[in-house]
Structure formats: structure tokens, C-alpha cells
Design a protein around this motif. Sequence first.
Motif, short mmCIF file in Angstrom:
data_model
loop_
_atom_site.label_atom_id
_atom_site.label_comp_id
_atom_site.label_asym_id
_atom_site.label_seq_id
_atom_site.Cartn_x
_atom_site.Cartn_y
_atom_site.Cartn_z
N SER A 7 18.44 3.08 17.78
CA SER A 7 17.60 3.28 18.95
C SER A 7 16.54 4.32 18.61
O SER A 7 16.64 5.01 17.60
CB SER A 7 18.41 3.72 20.16
N GLY A 8 15.53 4.43 19.45
CA GLY A 8 14.52 5.47 19.30
C GLY A 8 13.19 5.00 18.76
O GLY A 8 12.25 5.80 18.67
N GLY A 9 13.08 3.73 18.39
CA GLY A 9 11.81 3.22 17.91
C GLY A 9 10.80 3.11 19.03
O GLY A 9 11.13 3.22 20.21
N GLY A 10 9.55 2.89 18.65
CA GLY A 10 8.49 2.76 19.63
C GLY A 10 7.13 2.82 19.00
O GLY A 10 6.98 2.73 17.78
N LEU A 11 6.12 2.97 19.85
CA LEU A 11 4.73 3.05 19.43
C LEU A 11 4.28 4.50 19.44
O LEU A 11 4.48 5.21 20.44
CB LEU A 11 3.85 2.22 20.36
N SER A 113 24.50 -1.63 -2.06
CA SER A 113 25.56 -0.66 -1.84
C SER A 113 26.03 -0.63 -0.39
O SER A 113 27.11 -0.10 -0.12
CB SER A 113 25.10 0.74 -2.25
N TYR A 114 25.23 -1.17 0.50
CA TYR A 114 25.48 -1.06 1.93
C TYR A 114 26.04 -2.36 2.49
O TYR A 114 25.40 -3.41 2.41
CB TYR A 114 24.20 -0.66 2.66
N GLY A 115 27.22 -2.27 3.06
CA GLY A 115 27.89 -3.45 3.57
C GLY A 115 27.79 -3.66 5.06
O GLY A 115 28.12 -4.74 5.56
N TYR A 116 27.33 -2.66 5.79
CA TYR A 116 27.24 -2.73 7.25
C TYR A 116 25.85 -2.35 7.68
O TYR A 116 25.30 -1.34 7.23
CB TYR A 116 28.28 -1.81 7.90
N TRP A 117 25.27 -3.15 8.59
CA TRP A 117 23.88 -2.99 9.00
C TRP A 117 23.73 -3.06 10.51
O TRP A 117 24.44 -3.81 11.18
CB TRP A 117 23.01 -4.08 8.37
N GLY A 118 22.80 -2.27 11.03
CA GLY A 118 22.43 -2.37 12.43
C GLY A 118 21.43 -3.48 12.65
O GLY A 118 21.01 -4.18 11.72
N GLN A 119 21.02 -3.65 13.91
CA GLN A 119 20.12 -4.74 14.27
C GLN A 119 18.65 -4.41 14.03
O GLN A 119 17.80 -5.31 14.05
CB GLN A 119 20.33 -5.12 15.75
N GLY A 120 18.33 -3.15 13.83
CA GLY A 120 16.96 -2.72 13.58
C GLY A 120 16.26 -2.26 14.84
O GLY A 120 16.56 -2.70 15.95
N THR A 121 15.30 -1.35 14.66
CA THR A 121 14.46 -0.88 15.75
C THR A 121 13.02 -0.78 15.25
O THR A 121 12.77 -0.31 14.14
CB THR A 121 14.96 0.48 16.30
N GLN A 122 12.08 -1.26 16.05
CA GLN A 122 10.69 -1.34 15.64
C GLN A 122 10.00 0.01 15.75
O GLN A 122 10.07 0.67 16.79
CB GLN A 122 9.94 -2.37 16.49
N VAL A 123 9.32 0.41 14.69
CA VAL A 123 8.46 1.59 14.68
C VAL A 123 7.04 1.13 14.38
O VAL A 123 6.80 0.50 13.34
CB VAL A 123 8.91 2.63 13.65
#
Length: 127
Positions: A7-11, A113-123
Motif C-alpha cells: 500500500s502507499g502508492g500514488g501520484l 531468490s524471492y518466493g513470495y510476492w505482493g500484488q503491487g502498488t502503482q507509483v
Amino acid sequence: QVQLVESGGGLVQAGGSLRLSCAASGRTFSRYAMGWFRQAPGKEREFVATISWSGTNTYYRDSVKGRFTISRDNAKDTVYLQMNSLKPEDTAVYYCAAAQTGSAYSIPSGLRSYGYWGQGTQVTVSS
């Protein structure tokens, strides 16, 4: 075993700041190195920053060094990316990820190396 939600992404205008958060669920969050990656349209996903499970070691890609700060609060099961002096070239979808490692001091920078990922947030950083 680990679920991640960014969370926390934005314009924001160039020169501005944003703080991204990644909330993790799972019994052994503190045993994972955590990383931030980003992907701009038409480009491959690229490494941004990582922090070891100890919280003592960090590593950044050169283009964000001195501007971005990764941190973690294991008591809150949360990792942060403080982004200052943002540039238009920082525009991307930002993903947090967890890497299961055998060392408390590992700071992996490779995607695999990373096996777990979030859904992403747009910046989005405007000029």
C-alpha cells in the motif's frame, strides 16, 4: 506460508516523497529477507532494495541509493520503502517480496531468490 499486501502508492510530483508499506501475514515473517522490486511498462522487473531478516543489512540499486530507505518492523510484520526526491524514471508498479534464507544477514537482490510476492502498488512521478 507468507502473504504480502502493498500500500502507499500514488501520484506525486518530481522531487516529492512517498512511503510504501508491505503488510505480511505468516508465522515466521522475521525469518525472511524482504525486498522491493519495480516494473515499468515494457520493461523487466528490477531490483530496488532489500533488507536482511536481522534488519541490520541493506542493499540498494545504484539509481536509488541515497534517496530510498528500506526498513522493517517485525513486531508489526511490516516492511517499508521510504522514497524521497522522486524522479519520473521511478514510475513503476512496486512489489514487495519475501526470500526464505538460511542466514540472518543475507541481502538477496535476484528475482529468483524471492518466493513470495505482493500484488503491487502503482507509483507515478510527474515531471
